[in-house]
Scaffold this motif. Structure first.
Motif, PDB file in Angstrom:
ATOM      1  N   LEU A   1       1.004  -9.656  11.756  1.00 50.36           N
ATOM      2  CA  LEU A   1       1.574  -8.332  11.555  1.00 50.36           C
ATOM      3  C   LEU A   1       2.848  -8.406  10.734  1.00 50.36           C
ATOM      4  O   LEU A   1       3.617  -9.363  10.840  1.00 50.36           O
ATOM      5  N   SER A   2       3.094  -7.361   9.914  1.00 47.16           N
ATOM      6  CA  SER A   2       4.356  -7.232   9.204  1.00 47.16           C
ATOM      7  C   SER A   2       4.623  -5.749   8.979  1.00 47.16           C
ATOM      8  O   SER A   2       3.702  -4.915   9.056  1.00 47.16           O
ATOM      9  N   LEU A   3       5.879  -5.397   8.702  1.00 47.73           N
ATOM     10  CA  LEU A   3       6.286  -4.006   8.519  1.00 47.73           C
ATOM     11  C   LEU A   3       6.974  -3.835   7.180  1.00 47.73           C
ATOM     12  O   LEU A   3       7.676  -4.726   6.701  1.00 47.73           O
ATOM     13  N   ASP A   4       6.815  -2.647   6.556  1.00 47.37           N
ATOM     14  CA  ASP A   4       7.598  -2.331   5.368  1.00 47.37           C
ATOM     15  C   ASP A   4       8.756  -1.407   5.746  1.00 47.37           C
ATOM     16  O   ASP A   4       8.944  -1.057   6.921  1.00 47.37           O
ATOM     17  N   SER A   5       9.546  -0.998   4.762  1.00 44.28           N
ATOM     18  CA  SER A   5      10.751  -0.198   5.027  1.00 44.28           C
ATOM     19  C   SER A   5      10.433   1.210   5.514  1.00 44.28           C
ATOM     20  O   SER A   5      11.311   1.907   6.023  1.00 44.28           O
ATOM     21  N   GLN A   6       9.177   1.644   5.349  1.00 42.77           N
ATOM     22  CA  GLN A   6       8.757   2.961   5.820  1.00 42.77           C
ATOM     23  C   GLN A   6       8.071   2.886   7.184  1.00 42.77           C
ATOM     24  O   GLN A   6       7.459   3.861   7.632  1.00 42.77           O
ATOM     25  N   ASN A   7       8.173   1.731   7.826  1.00 43.15           N
ATOM     26  CA  ASN A   7       7.593   1.507   9.151  1.00 43.15           C
ATOM     27  C   ASN A   7       6.060   1.512   9.154  1.00 43.15           C
ATOM     28  O   ASN A   7       5.435   1.739  10.196  1.00 43.15           O
ATOM     29  N   ASN A   8       5.455   1.282   8.005  1.00 38.84           N
ATOM     30  CA  ASN A   8       4.008   1.130   7.944  1.00 38.84           C
ATOM     31  C   ASN A   8       3.637  -0.306   8.299  1.00 38.84           C
ATOM     32  O   ASN A   8       4.358  -1.251   7.940  1.00 38.84           O
ATOM     33  N   LEU A   9       2.506  -0.469   8.965  1.00 35.68           N
ATOM     34  CA  LEU A   9       2.048  -1.790   9.365  1.00 35.68           C
ATOM     35  C   LEU A   9       1.154  -2.405   8.295  1.00 35.68           C
ATOM     36  O   LEU A   9       0.242  -1.741   7.780  1.00 35.68           O
ATOM     37  N   HIS A  10       1.411  -3.666   7.977  1.00 38.32           N
ATOM     38  CA  HIS A  10       0.551  -4.462   7.097  1.00 38.32           C
ATOM     39  C   HIS A  10       0.056  -5.638   7.928  1.00 38.32           C
ATOM     40  O   HIS A  10       0.857  -6.383   8.501  1.00 38.32           O
ATOM     41  N   CYS A  11      -1.245  -5.800   7.994  1.00 38.42           N
ATOM     42  CA  CYS A  11      -1.836  -6.808   8.872  1.00 38.42           C
ATOM     43  C   CYS A  11      -2.884  -7.622   8.115  1.00 38.42           C
ATOM     44  O   CYS A  11      -3.459  -7.155   7.132  1.00 38.42           O
ATOM     45  N   CYS A  12      -3.117  -8.817   8.579  1.00 40.94           N
ATOM     46  CA  CYS A  12      -4.234  -9.601   8.053  1.00 40.94           C
ATOM     47  C   CYS A  12      -4.989 -10.220   9.208  1.00 40.94           C
ATOM     48  O   CYS A  12      -4.492 -10.288  10.342  1.00 40.94           O
TER      49      CYS A  12
END
Length: 477
Positions: A190-201
């Motif tokens: 899991l990771s987050l961007d500055s807009q609090n959106n989740l990026h996952c793999c």
């Protein structure tokens, strides 16, 4: 795999910056025995909090916690978070909110897979609160992951059977349990961007259980919407995936790729990122890797750490890209095991925790948790880049004797090995202390047993101190 040769020939070049090295590792764990599987977080006051597993006996593991208030130089005595007396607690993960409250998740009763559950224990205002169940009524849940966004919404993911589930904790309330995707889509990082959106793999294996495909998953928080999965690879075995996000909200991925089971002919650390319009071509970083981790620095630079084989033991290696070349530096090594790295970028610095095992003699094998750090230089100019060991291989390709020349800038221990593409040791050409100077070796294309190698690609790895260069050799018999 037609892409292997051009990528290897042009991208498999490794070196280091002599001005930058990882700090000497410091022991975090104060518990004598077998400590492993660390995770850590840095709070808003720059305090470093670490959790890990401690083995009491085969089916009995505890979760310990320690904190450093001075940047990792000294550590508190280990705290037994759960005070369990018999069960196996595993996979501890930790996160911190804006008020520096701590949240630790773990898999409960790992020794009894059908009864496993995901739990969480909180530290509010310096006090640890009794654990609570997260995966309510979902026995067999495991492989928890945790992350907190800038609005203090805490997400916890886990696996049950072949499906990923999650729920979030916000304003002291839990959401309902949700599953963002169909079965056989497992979210692992899991990771987050500055807009609090989740990026996952994670992995998708809808075609076959032994053909796991690297996949990317995205959650738009404002729209409360999960995007359709993006499968990024075709039919390769994908394991040890990790993801980071840069300042523009673009995801960066690293993973281990193998192309055959049970004995892979090719085994690599790979890297790929989204440039705002599309996914870039995947790049080989190094051969024969395990346990890839990635962190993105303040200048959007990618830093990858992985575990790599030695003829005896293992080593952790840090890779970064400078002027289109992957630059590598040794972090630590062990004649037994050095493994399970976790990496964070914070305040222009990289922090890395890992566990290291060795034979203590009297007490048998023991393992400790270590931490090391790396200062990130900004605005690097070409003059900072120094190739301390200039490696030359000729003729290449070759069907006869191959010449290997290199320069040693200062007296140090030097290793020179030839490996197959899957990391198997072919031949050891040097393994000793060398004085500064120029060195010339001739390799006849044979392995340690004197047998001539088949035509194909091989890898020459030269290590001088903490500096590593790996280059490809093509044999054409």
């Amino acid at each position: 795999m037609n892409w292997i040769l051009p990528i290897l020939m042009f991208l498999l070049v490794h070196c280091s910056l002599t001005a930058q090295q990882w700090s000497d590792p410091i022991v975090v764990s104060s518990t004598i025995g077998f400590n492993m599987d660390s995770d850590f977080v840095i709070d808003n006051e720059n305090n470093i909090h670490v959790v890990w597993n401690y083995k009491v006996e085969d089916n009995f593991w505890k979760v310990f916690y320690s904190v450093s208030y001075d940047g990792g130089n000294s550590w508190s005595e280990a705290v037994d978070l759960l005070e369990n007396n018999s069960q196996w607690m595993s996979q501890p993960h930790i996160a911190s909110d804006s008020e520096n409250n701590l949240y630790v998740t773990y898999d409960h009763d790992t020794g009894n897979p059908s009864q496993m559950m995901v739990y969480m224990i909180k530290n509010l205002d310096g006090v640890w609160i009794s654990p609570e169940i997260v995966s309510t009524d979902m026995f067999g849940s495991s492989y928890n992951q945790i992350i907190i966004d800038a609005d203090d919404r805490l997400y916890i993911f886990w696996k049950n059977n072949s499906r990923s589930f999650y729920k979030y904790y916000e304003d002291s309330c839990w959401s309902e349990i949700q599953s963002p995707y169909e079965p056989n889509n497992l979210i692992t990082s899991l990771s987050l961007d500055s807009q609090n959106n989740l990026h996952c793999c994670g992995g998708n294996w809808t075609s076959s259980p032994d053909k796991i495909k690297l996949s990317y998953y995205y959650y738009d928080k404002a729209g409360d919407l999960w995007a359709s999965p993006e499968i990024l690879t075709s039919s390769f075995i994908e394991v040890d995936q990790d993801i980071g996000v840069d300042n523009f909200g673009n995801p960066h991925l690293t993973w281990r790729e193998r192309d055959q089971i049970p004995i892979p002919e090719n085994d690599f650390t790979l890297y790929q990122f989204y440039n705002g319009m599309n996914w870039t071509e995947k790049e080989i970083v190094v051969e024969d890797p395990w346990e890839q981790q990635i962190a993105i620095d303040q200048n959007n630079g990618a830093h990858i750490v992985d575990r790599e084989k030695l003829p005896v033991g293992w080593q952790l290696v840090h890779h970064r890209k400078i002027e289109d070349q992957w630059v590598s530096c040794l972090v630590d090594s062990s004649e037994v095991v050095v493994a399970r790295p976790e990496i964070i970028c914070c305040n222009d610095k990289l922090y890395l925790t890992y566990d290291k095992t060795w034979d203590s003699g009297v007490n048998g094998f023991i393992s400790d948790i270590f931490i090391s750090s790396f200062d990130i230089q900004t605005g690097l100019e070409p003059s900072y880049i120094n190739l301390p060991i200039d490696l030359s291989i000729y003729p290449n390709p070759s069907n006869d004797v191959i010449n290997i020349d290199f320069l040693v800038n200062e007296d140090c221990f030097v290793n020179l090995y030839i490996f197959s593409l899957n990391g198997g040791l072919v031949v050891q050409l040097e393994n000793s202390n060398l004085s500064s100077g120029n060195y010339h070796y001739q390799w006849d294309g044979c392995n340690n047993d004197g047998s001539k190698l088949k035509s194909g690609l091989y890898l020459c790895r030269l290590q001088q101190g903490k500096t590593i260069i790996t280059r490809s050799i093509q044999i054409t018999n």
